[in-house]
Each structure stands twice: as C-alpha cells, then as structure tokens.
Enzyme design. Structure first.
Site, PDB file in Angstrom:
ATOM      1  N   ILE A  86       0.828  -1.196   0.000  1.00 56.16           N
ATOM      2  CA  ILE A  86       0.000   0.000   0.000  1.00 56.16           C
ATOM      3  C   ILE A  86       0.866   1.251   0.000  1.00 56.16           C
ATOM      4  O   ILE A  86       1.841   1.328   0.747  1.00 56.16           O
ATOM      5  CB  ILE A  86      -0.903   0.024   1.261  1.00 56.16           C
ATOM      6  CG1 ILE A  86      -1.677  -1.288   1.367  1.00 56.16           C
ATOM      7  CG2 ILE A  86      -1.850   1.207   1.232  1.00 56.16           C
ATOM      8  CD1 ILE A  86      -2.223  -1.564   2.741  1.00 56.16           C
ATOM      9  N   CYS A  87       0.512   2.216  -0.861  1.00 58.91           N
ATOM     10  CA  CYS A  87       1.230   3.489  -0.852  1.00 58.91           C
ATOM     11  C   CYS A  87       0.412   4.489  -0.045  1.00 58.91           C
ATOM     12  O   CYS A  87      -0.596   5.002  -0.522  1.00 58.91           O
ATOM     13  CB  CYS A  87       1.417   3.996  -2.278  1.00 58.91           C
ATOM     14  SG  CYS A  87       2.176   5.614  -2.338  1.00 58.91           S
ATOM     15  N   LEU A  88       0.842   4.714   1.201  1.00 60.71           N
ATOM     16  CA  LEU A  88       0.084   5.599   2.081  1.00 60.71           C
ATOM     17  C   LEU A  88       1.080   6.340   2.970  1.00 60.71           C
ATOM     18  O   LEU A  88       1.933   5.721   3.597  1.00 60.71           O
ATOM     19  CB  LEU A  88      -0.879   4.746   2.927  1.00 60.71           C
ATOM     20  CG  LEU A  88      -1.924   5.492   3.750  1.00 60.71           C
ATOM     21  CD1 LEU A  88      -2.842   6.295   2.857  1.00 60.71           C
ATOM     22  CD2 LEU A  88      -2.737   4.504   4.577  1.00 60.71           C
TER      23      LEU A  88
END
Lengths: 154, 544
Positions: A86-88
């Site tokens: 996840i890109c967060l």
C-alpha cells in the site's frame, strides 16, 4: 521473544472491546504482533460490498515505526500493487508514534474511498484510471465481485 | 647553530654516506635539505600537473563554518522577536540560506513561522521539560507515578523515554523534528534534543554540562546527510576516521567526463587527520596507479587471492587434469579422484615410471609435451600474480605495523625530551626538536603505500625498457624504506630496555632518520613523476 509492550496489549484490548465499524483485526494466538484484518469496502466506492483481507505486523520498534500492512485480497486500485503493498503516507514518512492500529486501518479504508492516481504505486492501474476513470471503476467493481465477494459466499 | 653542532652534523653525514650506498643521493640530499629543512616530510606526493585543491573538514568545524556562521550573522541582525532557538530552527528549515530567512521574515513572518513549526508571534515558545507525577503516556501506555515529560507550546505531553526513542529514530533524516502528535507541526528546538538525550542516556536530571552547539546531535546528523548528498564532499575512507574533504577546484573535476586512465587527473586529497585518499574512487592514495587499474586489481584480489593462496599453500594440482588435490594423510602414491591418474605426490611424476622404486623421485628429464607446456604456463601466470600480490600485501601489513610504531613513538619522544632537559649542556628545547620522529614514520608509511601500489602497477604493466626503469625506481624506494624501517625496529625494541639507551640510539640516528625520510619522499616523488611522464608520453602501457 521479549515480553509484549503494554502499548500493544492495550491497543489489542481496545480493538476487541470497542471495534471500528466495518473493520476487524484479530491477533494470532501464537504471535500477538501479527493481526488478521478485514476491511469492508466503503459504500460509495467501487469496492462497496466487498470484504478485503489484509495482514498487519507490528515490528519490534513499534510504536516508534509504522506497522507493516498488506492486502491479501486482490484489488484493482492505483495505490495498491499486485503484491498488495500500500502506498500511504502515514505508513511511511508521516508515521507518528501517536497513531494507532485503528487509525491506520481507518486511513486505509479511506484510501479505498478516495483513490489517488497522481501518486501511484501500481503504474498500469493508475494510467488506466487517469485515461478512462469510468472504465477503471468498472474494472474495480468487477474485481471486487470476483475476489472480495466470492470468498464471502463460499 | 654552534660550531660543535656543525661538526656533529658533518660527522653524521659521513657515517651516513659510509654505511649506506646512497652516494648518488647524498649531494641531492644536501641541496634538498638546505631548502626543505623546515618542510614537513609528509608533504603530498603527487603528479606535478594535478591541480586539485581541497578543504579538510571535521564535522564540528563544518557545522561551525557552514551552519553556525549564518546563525551568528542572523543573530547580529536581530530579527524582531526571534529567540536564538527560533533562529536556529528557521535557518535549518531554510537549509541555512540566511537570505531566504530574512526575505521571508519581512515578507510574511506568520507564514514563515508556521512553516518552520514555530508558534506564530506574538505567541512565544513555551517548551517544558519537567518531572511530573501520576502520568499516563499515550504512546507507550505506561502509567508512571513519577516521570520526566516533555511538551512544546501545543501542550501535547509524552514521557521522556518515548520522546528519546522517537527523536533517536527521526535523527537519521537530518530534518527538523516535530511534536509526536501527528497533526501538530511544532518543531523541537535543537538544544532540547541534546537535553532530552543527556537526561535519558545519563539517567539523571541534573546534567549541567551541555555539548557545544557545533556538536548538537541534530546538527551533526544534518551535516552528515548534507555531506552524503553533495558530490563535492567525500568521507575519508581510513578506518575510524571522521574527517571528510571538499574538492574545491570543481572546474577540473567533472565526474561525468573524467577519463581515469590518465594518471595526471587522479585527485589525491587529504583529510583533517592527514590521511591521503583518492577523491575519485574513495580509496587510499594509490599513486602511481590510475583508478581503473586499482579497481581491476582490487576486484582480482577479492576474487582470487584468499582462495588461491590457500590452494597454493595446501594443495597440488593433479599433473594430468590439474584438479587441486589436498593430501590429508596416507602414502605418496596418489590416485586422482577425477581422472584416476596415478602419480607420486613428491615429484608429481607418473607412478608407473617409479617402477616400484618408491619415493626415489629423481626423474626430472621429462620431455615437455604440449600439455606440460600449457600447465607450466598457467602455473606461471598464477605465480606471477602471486609474486606481485604477496609484495602488495606485505607492504600493506607493514603499514599497519608502522601505525603501531607511530603510537609508541610518542612515548619515546617524551622520554627523549625528558633526558635532554636534564642535560645541562642543552640550552633550548622545543617539541619541534623531536618532530622529526613522527614525520619520519609518516614518510615511511607513505613510502610504503606508494610501494604497495607499484606492485599493482607492475602487474598490469607491459614489458618495455621503461618498465625496467620503473622497476629500478621501485627497487631504490624499497631499499630506503627498508633501511628506515630497520632503524625504527631497533628503536622500538630498545624502548623496553631503558630510557638512556633509547635516547642514545635516537641521538645517534637522528640525522640518518631525517636523511632517510627525505630520501624516501624524494624517491617516491621521482617514481610517481616518472610513471606519470612515461604513461603520458605513451612510453609505458598497461596490459589490460
């Protein structure tokens, strides 16, 4: 293994006693730092009706460093790649020890409701998303039915 | 200089001339000495054409000049209502661009303060580092009866242990560190960071001795990141050395267009602790070798050396299939596991030719068949490599020995000064009287370093007349280095016996030591200059 920090015990207790609506997180009995997580797709998103499985791991340095979270269910989303990573921001640079497992999971749920193709992790998906958003949303719905609902019906 | 001194000097020169065969060098030395008696021996030896200039740095010095100089200037300009802590934060936020701080301050101070994480004026910073009772920390979830806590003017309060751990992690970014609370952008002042560390790491709340600002943990971390990110700065590669060097003449040093085949542009620089290294490949001073030769050699050594050394020392190759065989017992009648060739371990001859006359391995007139030729050729290549490699490593390990001597020599120097002081005939005495000793060790060590790399140089060098000149230069340097090394060997072994012996020994050898170290520097220069010249003219070539 070192004794579990009080912080993790307290968070776990609260996750069980006061669960977040639409999110479950259960630690494994043999490893209390490893959580099996499910997140319901937000109702107004292409992921509505799907139940997504994730894994969450609290590293030794937690809460000084962010938990490691990954989608196990296949999902069509510009900020989530094939391996479920996840890109967060709050999982990386913007992590703060004052954040918690529950706040992180809420952020992920919010990410499902608001995909951000301008800061992509899955480049191909982000490109489709930008070129033809309608079509991309259709694909996302289709994947939700195929992977995040089928499991439910089994 | 008194008459008697003069006489002494002459005498020493004679003995020097007599004891060693440097007649040709003697006159050179005299003229050299007259001009360079004050010059230090460890002067940088490099091709004369190199035009690199560089600055030697240490972190505290760097922080003082690059960061804190701006801070001082800004302090003098007295920006309205800013405390010293605020100024430091503003400068850090603006990457030490004082002009930008001033411009933005007069443009829109509110915005600048907000961005840098400072309470917007007229609100003042109100940071508290204090002891409190019955406190629940929301990060570690511990309930403390009594604990030290820290809070910024936002009043987000956490225990000092959590803050310490948090800051420790954040330091690696070298950026300003904010309040733990995720949506709070207030910045922790530099001084508070050191205070928190001092209290937690020294387990006491009454530490008064604070580090000077140029050793502040955040500034140090930030400077490290800065040095890492700039291609004009490089850390000294010497073990445990904290120095770094800035290459100034960047006009002649353009990484992208450089052709390191030319020895003339090897940027040999020095760090604040006098370690010489190559700015281009971040290796120690490897003159006379060009960087690309060094790279090749190191790779080769890493690939082969250890294994080959072991194989060479412990095994023999099967004379038939060349497999390496280790004999771990049994008789000398060997049967190769691979090709089943039977041979004698002693002479490596065919077993059948022994005709049951066991171990009489006096058969040597074997005809050189084609295979034999090939075998001996491959063995020759290996032996050639080992020849150079062995000498390369011998000098490397000797250099480490020199370092030990350098440490010992300081004690010896004190001893020497003490005894001179007691001697009433000596009227003036200065530390510089003994300076020749550490200087000589450094000259020795530098000479060895060059010598070491000449073996790498020679390994790749193609045969020519100039190669022979190179080798004789190498030989000259080698002899001088060994002579000086021997003297030091004597001094350090005598140093355990007693003060008077060692002082006598040093007195007796003083001129000799100075002359030898001058000769080393001179021959080192001759060798490097010669190599440079011949490579440039194409008289010497590498066999790549």
């Amino acid at each position: 293994m070192a004794a579990l920090p009080k912080r993790i015990i307290k968070e776990t207790e609260r996750l069980v006693s006061d669960p977040v609506p639409g999110i479950t997180a259960t630690p494994l009995e043999e490893n209390l730092r490893y959580f099996e997580v499910t997140i319901d797709g937000p109702s107004s998103s292409p992921y509505a009706g799907g139940v997504f499985q994730l894994e969450l791991y609290l590293p030794d340095d937690y809460p000084m460093c962010a938990p490691k979270v990954r989608f196990l269910t296949k999902i069509y989303h510009p900020n989530i790649d094939k391996l479920g990573r996840i890109c967060l921001d709050v999982l990386k640079d913007n992590w703060s020890p004052a954040l918690q497992i529950r706040t992180i999971l809420l952020s992920i749920q919010a990410l499902l409701g608001a995909p951000n193709p301008d800061d992509p992790l899955a480049n191909d998906v982000a490109e489709d998303w930008k070129k033809d958003e309608k079509k991309a949303i259709e694909v996302a719905k289709e994947w939700t039915v195929r992977f995040a609902k089928a499991k439910l019906e089994e | 200089m008194s008459d008697s001194d003069d006489h002494d000097e002459d005498h020493e020169y004679q003995s020097f001339e007599f004891e060693s065969d440097y007649e040709d060098e003697y006159f050179d030395n005299q003229s050299e000495n007259s001009s360079s008696s004050t010059r230090s021996h460890n002067e940088r030896v490099s091709p004369s054409k190199t035009s690199t200039s560089f600055n030697e740095w240490t972190l505290p010095k760097f922080i003082l000049t690059v960061f804190l100089d701006k801070y001082q200037k800004l302090k003098d300009s007295k920006l309205g209502g800013c405390t010293d802590d605020d100024l430091l934060i503003l400068l850090h936020y603006k990457r030490w661009q004082a002009d930008e701080v001033i411009n933005d301050f007069f443009d829109n101070p509110k915005k600048l303060f907000e961005q840098a994480g400072l309470p917007v004026p007229p609100q003042k910073s109100a940071n508290h580092l204090k002891s409190t009772t019955s406190f629940d920390c929301s990060v570690c979830c511990e309930s403390y009866k009594q604990v030290m806590v820290y809070e910024l003017s936002c009043s987000h309060r956490y225990c000092l242990f959590c803050y310490h751990h948090y800051i420790y992690n954040e330091l690696s970014t070298g950026k300003l560190i904010h309040c733990i609370q995720p949506d709070c952008a207030l910045t922790i002042p530099h001084g508070d960071i050191d205070k928190i560390f001092d209290i937690v790491e020294h387990d006491s709340s009454i530490i008064k001795i604070t580090k000077p600002l140029n050793e502040n943990r955040l500034l140090v971390a930030s400077a490290k990141i800065f040095v890492d990110s700039q291609s004009t700065y490089k850390w000294c590669p010497a073990p445990d050395c904290k120095g770094f060097t800035e290459l100034v003449s960047s006009a002649t040093f353009d990484e992208a267009t450089l052709d390191y085949k030319d020895i003339s542009i090897i940027p040999i620089v020095r760090c604040a602790e006098s370690h010489e290294f190559c700015f281009s490949c971040n290796y120690e001073n490897h003159l006379p070798c060009p960087c690309w030769v060094v790279k090749k050699w190191i790779k080769k050594c890493q690939d082969d050396s250890e294994t080959i050394n072991w194989i060479d020392a412990n095994t023999s190759a099967c004379p038939n299939c060349l497999s390496s065989i280790e004999k771990n017992g049994g008789c000398n009648h060997m049967t190769c596991k691979k090709c089943h060739h039977e041979f004698c371990w002693v002479c490596l001859g065919n077993w059948s030719e022994h005709n049951n006359s066991y171990y009489k391995c006096n058969k040597f007139e074997q005809d050189m068949s084609e295979i034999e030729m090939k075998k001996s050729k491959s063995r020759l290549t290996l032996q050639r490599y080992l020849h150079f490699y062995k000498r390369f490593t011998i000098h490397e390990s000797s250099m480490q020995g020199d370092l030990k001597v350098l440490k010992q020599i300081n004690n010896v120097a004190v001893m020497y000064l003490e005894s001179r002081r007691k001697d009433s005939s000596v009227t003036s005495l200065a530390w510089s009287d003994i300076q020749f000793l550490p200087d000589a060790i450094r000259a020795l060590s530098n000479g060895r370093k060059t010598l070491k790399w000449t073996y790498c140089f020679a390994y790749y060098l193609m045969d020519s007349n100039f190669q022979e000149i190179f080798e004789s230069n190498q030989d000259y340097l080698n002899r001088t280095v060994e002579d000086l090394s021997e003297i030091f060997e004597k001094i350090t072994t005598t140093s355990t016996k007693g003060d008077s012996d060692i002082v006598k020994l040093i007195m007796k050898n003083k001129t000799k030591i100075i002359n030898l170290s001058n000769t080393i520097s001179l021959r080192q220069k001759t060798l490097i200059d010669g190599a440079y010249h011949n490579l440039k003219e194409g008289l010497m070539k590498f066999d790549a």
